[in-house]
Scaffold this motif. Structure first.
Motif, short mmCIF file in Angstrom:
data_model
loop_
_atom_site.label_atom_id
_atom_site.label_comp_id
_atom_site.label_asym_id
_atom_site.label_seq_id
_atom_site.Cartn_x
_atom_site.Cartn_y
_atom_site.Cartn_z
N ASN C 195 33.47 5.81 -22.94
CA ASN C 195 33.41 7.51 -22.74
C ASN C 195 33.69 8.19 -24.03
O ASN C 195 34.50 8.33 -24.71
CB ASN C 195 34.85 7.60 -22.10
N LEU C 196 32.95 9.15 -24.09
CA LEU C 196 33.28 9.64 -25.32
C LEU C 196 34.00 11.22 -25.64
O LEU C 196 33.60 12.34 -25.25
CB LEU C 196 31.52 10.74 -25.93
N THR C 197 34.97 10.22 -26.18
CA THR C 197 36.30 11.77 -26.05
C THR C 197 35.99 11.97 -27.73
O THR C 197 36.73 11.52 -28.54
CB THR C 197 37.10 11.09 -26.00
N PRO C 198 35.29 12.87 -28.37
CA PRO C 198 35.15 13.54 -30.03
C PRO C 198 36.11 13.84 -29.99
O PRO C 198 37.29 14.30 -29.63
CB PRO C 198 34.07 15.16 -30.00
N VAL C 199 37.10 14.22 -31.70
CA VAL C 199 38.08 13.81 -32.24
C VAL C 199 38.51 15.21 -31.86
O VAL C 199 39.74 15.91 -32.15
CB VAL C 199 37.77 13.80 -33.64
N SER C 200 37.17 16.26 -31.98
CA SER C 200 37.30 17.80 -31.86
C SER C 200 38.08 18.14 -30.78
O SER C 200 39.43 19.03 -30.57
CB SER C 200 36.49 18.53 -31.71
N GLU C 201 37.95 17.62 -29.38
CA GLU C 201 38.66 17.47 -28.07
C GLU C 201 39.54 16.87 -28.33
O GLU C 201 40.79 17.97 -27.29
CB GLU C 201 37.87 16.72 -26.82
N VAL C 202 40.28 15.88 -28.61
CA VAL C 202 41.42 16.22 -29.11
C VAL C 202 42.61 16.61 -29.15
O VAL C 202 43.40 16.72 -29.11
CB VAL C 202 42.05 14.28 -29.18
N MET C 203 41.91 16.78 -30.93
CA MET C 203 42.79 17.89 -31.86
C MET C 203 43.27 19.32 -30.78
O MET C 203 44.46 19.90 -30.88
CB MET C 203 42.28 18.95 -32.37
N GLU C 204 41.94 19.86 -29.71
CA GLU C 204 42.51 21.04 -28.91
C GLU C 204 43.42 20.93 -28.18
O GLU C 204 44.31 21.50 -27.92
CB GLU C 204 40.72 21.18 -28.01
N THR C 205 43.34 19.92 -27.32
CA THR C 205 44.33 18.71 -26.14
C THR C 205 45.73 18.71 -27.23
O THR C 205 46.44 19.39 -26.80
CB THR C 205 43.93 17.65 -25.68
N LEU C 206 45.70 18.69 -28.09
CA LEU C 206 47.53 19.00 -29.10
C LEU C 206 47.04 20.64 -29.19
O LEU C 206 48.80 20.68 -29.07
CB LEU C 206 46.93 17.80 -30.27
N LEU C 207 46.55 21.24 -29.94
CA LEU C 207 46.65 22.56 -30.28
C LEU C 207 47.51 23.23 -28.38
O LEU C 207 48.32 23.27 -29.00
CB LEU C 207 45.79 23.32 -31.26
N LYS C 208 47.22 22.87 -27.52
CA LYS C 208 47.31 23.60 -26.85
C LYS C 208 48.87 23.20 -25.66
O LYS C 208 49.52 24.14 -25.95
CB LYS C 208 46.03 23.44 -25.01
N GLY C 209 49.26 22.06 -26.32
CA GLY C 209 50.03 21.24 -25.79
C GLY C 209 51.39 21.96 -26.71
O GLY C 209 52.64 22.00 -26.92
N PHE C 210 50.83 22.34 -28.39
CA PHE C 210 51.79 22.73 -28.43
C PHE C 210 52.52 24.16 -28.95
O PHE C 210 53.12 24.57 -28.72
CB PHE C 210 52.17 22.02 -30.38
N SER C 211 51.07 24.89 -28.22
CA SER C 211 51.37 26.40 -28.01
C SER C 211 52.42 26.52 -27.03
O SER C 211 52.48 27.14 -26.68
CB SER C 211 49.84 27.12 -27.66
N LYS C 212 52.39 25.19 -25.40
CA LYS C 212 52.90 25.73 -24.88
C LYS C 212 54.52 24.58 -24.79
O LYS C 212 55.08 24.44 -23.92
CB LYS C 212 52.23 24.83 -23.59
N ALA C 213 54.86 25.01 -26.75
CA ALA C 213 56.28 24.02 -26.15
C ALA C 213 56.30 22.78 -26.07
O ALA C 213 57.30 22.23 -26.03
CB ALA C 213 57.23 25.01 -25.83
#
Lengths: 324, 324, 324, 324
Positions: C195-213
């Protein structure tokens, strides 16, 4: 549906927290408000209902027990009790329920639905695996592994001292835990409620083993076996046995309910929690979410309570062959 | 000394195999021939004595139980029995013994030495930690961790259901396992043979906890407590308690004896096995190797059997403070 | 068929010993003589073939690794090598084979069958679960639980230090272990070969998480992900991330192969071992025994090697929802 | 002293939560108000200081990590940073501190005490066990058991495949974890910073083993060994070895920091937490509470940082003898 609530009821099972987490996170994902009812039907009656969000369920996927607590409720058995519960839910604006539990939980849920028509979907949380409508219940895999770990330990002693151990595992009405433990624990015999194994047959197996120079043996007894619990069965054997064996009895007891859930239980719990929630949001009601042949299915509460799930004959045969 | 033998006797304890391995490997290192006596004093009497070498003890350091097996021997209690044992050892040319076990083992070893003068050095192998002459016995650390793991699991259920659990751990004459489990398990109270804690005091502690909104409690009971075992203690509490508590009892039983030894037990066992062997080779006899304040010491068998090792008052005080 | 042999080949997997035991005990039950071939195809070529009986497999059901050992064999890749192997089997009078292993094992077994027509039935023993023809392979459940236990430990540190951890699990060609670990470990993201999960998508998920504390995050990476292994993926993220995160990498490595098999693996191994044996005795050949929808099925070796078993889309979706 | 605060700093260690619990419960017992400083010196500077009571530390004795979190603080290395920290403590009326951590933590604590004279007592929380002034540090026993569990698993694979494994365990400046793991894991050799074991010597040990038909070997390497980490050491061996061995490397990494603390760590943490607190209340300052020969002792921060605790020569000798 904009507001739902989740509760756990009946005996706690490892993975209940993973299931709560999946329901809460799933609700957040679908934009639905979610509440937790504390101590099952008791909390429903007393209005012990708290808001939950994604943060509330952080870091609980691996915890045993249930953060929503569980309790028996005599009051919910009465019409007055259930009316109070309904009023509390109405007051909070709760439009749907997810119930995590076993037989007793779903019996209550069915009556409550029939009376008050608040849609409810169940997720099977019980270590006993005795619910019709799902191949596995949440907590079963963990309970089996916990019991197995204990059996492995006991075999160390059995081997060192040339003893026969009767080990009692949970299962008042079903031999699921017992049969898995017997195969995985390399037991010489197993006694379960579903299957009449007379004490005389077990005695024969033990004697056959000792005649082949087996120096130790393990017999797994489900607590609800019709020959009695492990203590009683061992006593009958002692009374009838002609040669003297060093026989010991261990009842594993409550350790089987707790502990960190296994991977399989966390995944099953997540899947069934999400399945129950999404079923509820799609209009399912009065049913339990289950996994049959690896597919998500919904079975009427009534069937989960009244129908019997048989123990595979293949497994019983395996115990015999493998102790050859 | 060119030929020695090692045996295990009494209840098995995790780490006995690590100890056997150290003795066998140590003997190889020092160029001494080493035999294993199977099933303790029984094997000594029957001549069930086998040669061991470095290979025989490969891959056993992590195994529970004892590869040399253990057994009670009534015959060794008689002069005739011990004479037979002596003859067997003579026949094999065995000049020294290493005995791994507890109280009973060393009682036998002392009598045997006094009668036949074959030098014997002991290594303390018993989960109970009740031997004078060593801070820790082989198997104790593992047994405590096994019991603790069970207590952690039970607390999941206790918390989920607001229950009081009475958990019985091993310790017929000593509260060592109980006190460690109580502190490490975060128990509200502990009942041990060394220390008179009346049931009334435990009841008070429980009531005080519940008045401070503690919803669950755990009481650890050593099997040999003077108020009775966990079942009896719980019954007394139920009878005298004025408010209704949901009280349950679990007896951990034989699981405490088995299992993979902890790092501490493997290291202690290796150290004491080697210490016993090297002591024997240097001329020690009729003594047990032990570790006191991290130093290897030798204590006469007689003292290990007759002297009492007290449980630290500090630890008992800690249970009270930490359940505040 | 009166005389058969069993061997393990390829990477070892927990449960292989349970499988060997089932085959040996099953053979005893059916009155068939059984041999063990040591070190897979190497032992077949060298005639390292030993008789086995019920006693030989006592007390191995819970042991990791394989008592028959495993090895790669370059010689078996040649016609001469396989001819030697055939001659050895002929010399011993072996009429049938049970092969425990994965892709490479069955590739060899198919060629060998086509050349020499000695019937062979396989049992799927590999932690990767990447074999077509069975829902689960022997060792997979244990490997997932071992990895999960490590992930739980790492989360303690991640939470205490507000860190992001990239954890690499086994799976060169498949994301089975990774996806189970991601769901059960409560990971924020998962990267698998299927399953192609590009690094950029993972980065986005991490940022979203940190924005939600969210203060810590875990990303599971299958060793064969097309974006590279955990080390490489983490480096890419570090290079592209605009805010500074405390990022760490852990590669779980070989611990995932060993250890005491879980209950599920012991039962699966027993069932498939017995299934392979009884299939062989009934005339099956050139097939692998597997479990699909809880039924025992036989799939041609050729299909198990060439067909692809997909990772469920449902599971991939669950990782996203549950990390909401 | 009526108001104190506790913090954790540096790498997290299993048992830190047990230690926090003991301090908080002990404070409640002695009628002292207690605060928690979040994220170590960072939280002290930012005033991230929260009130704690007996309830706040319920059910944490068994949790890995630290509920107070931990972090590095560059700002605390400056006079301005420390002044801010002092002002925050003053503002809250905090009169004394308990610091849980290692070298870095106590270095900071000593400077801070010398500048501002707020009494501080330390409790040694670090898995490395490299602090002078205590026989054991909190987290060490758990880390050793975690590493050992991994080593046991790897040996399954090593044995099955006749391999040599180089396993790297934590210990940048000290070989404590390595030496315990080597003895308890039955390793053939160990490489630690305190002791110059040249690669050539390890190679000799491996060759000697294989000449005696040992089919697999394990070498434990402390991460800070002067010959390099496990990867480098293994490469050197591969380069110099004349016969071909199947050599693999595993770095255990962060799993060693987390997990459920062992009984020994929970008890040590409780004892040292209470010891630190009661020392502080009795007027101790600028010292670390430790356990030496089973006695509670206090050692000046300065000594704990600057003095070296040697690894026992006896243990190094044991590795050699036991791999005979």
């Amino acid at each position: 549906m904009k507001k739902i609530a989740v509760y756990t009821s009946g005996g706690d099972a490892p993975g209940m927290n993973s299931c709560i987490r999946a329901i809460v996170r799933g609700a957040a994902y679908h934009g639905v408000e979610v509440y937790g009812i504390v101590r099952g039907y008791n909390g429903m009656i007393n209005g012990d209902i708290i808001p939950l969000n994604s943060q509330s369920v952080s870091n609980i996927i691996q915890r045993g027990g249930t953060i929503l607590k569980s309790a028996r409720s005599k009051e919910f058995l009465t019409t007055e009790g259930r009316k109070k519960a309904y009023d509390q839910l109405q007051a909070k604006g709760i439009e749907g329920l997810v119930a995590i539990g076993g037989n007793g939980t779903f019996t209550g849920a069915e009556i409550f639905y029939n009376e008050f028509k608040i849609p409810c979907v169940g997720a099977p949380g019980t270590i006993d695996n005795d619910l019709y409508g799902t191949d596995y219940t949440i907590g079963y895999d963990t309970a089996v592994n916990t019991a197995l770990d204990a059996i492995d330990k006991i075999r160390d002693t059995a081997d060192s001292h040339d003893r026969v151990f009767f080990i009692e595992v949970m299962g008042r009405d079903s031999g699921y835990i017992a049969i898995q433990c017997a195969i995985a624990g390399g037991a010489e015999a197993v006694m379960i409620p579903e299957n009449l194994t007379p004490v005389s047959e077990v005695m024969e197996t033990l004697l056959k083993g000792f005649s082949k120079a087996k120096s130790s043996s393990i017999v797994i007894v489900a607590e609800g076996d019709e020959e009695g619990n492990a203590q009683k069965v061992a006593q009958k054997i002692k009374d009838q046995m002609k040669i003297e064996l060093d026989i010991r009895v261990t009842t594993l007891g409550h350790i089987q309910r707790g502990g960190v859930p296994t991977a399989a239980d966390r995944i099953l719990a997540s899947r069934l929690g999400l399945g129950a929630l999404e079923g509820l949001l799609r209009g399912e009601k009065n049913v339990m979410a289950g996994v049959v042949n690896n597919q998500l299915v919904y079975t009427p509460f009534h069937d989960t309570i009244t129908k019997k799930k048989p123990v595979s004959e293949d497994l019983i045969r395996m115990v015999e062959i493998l102790s050859t």
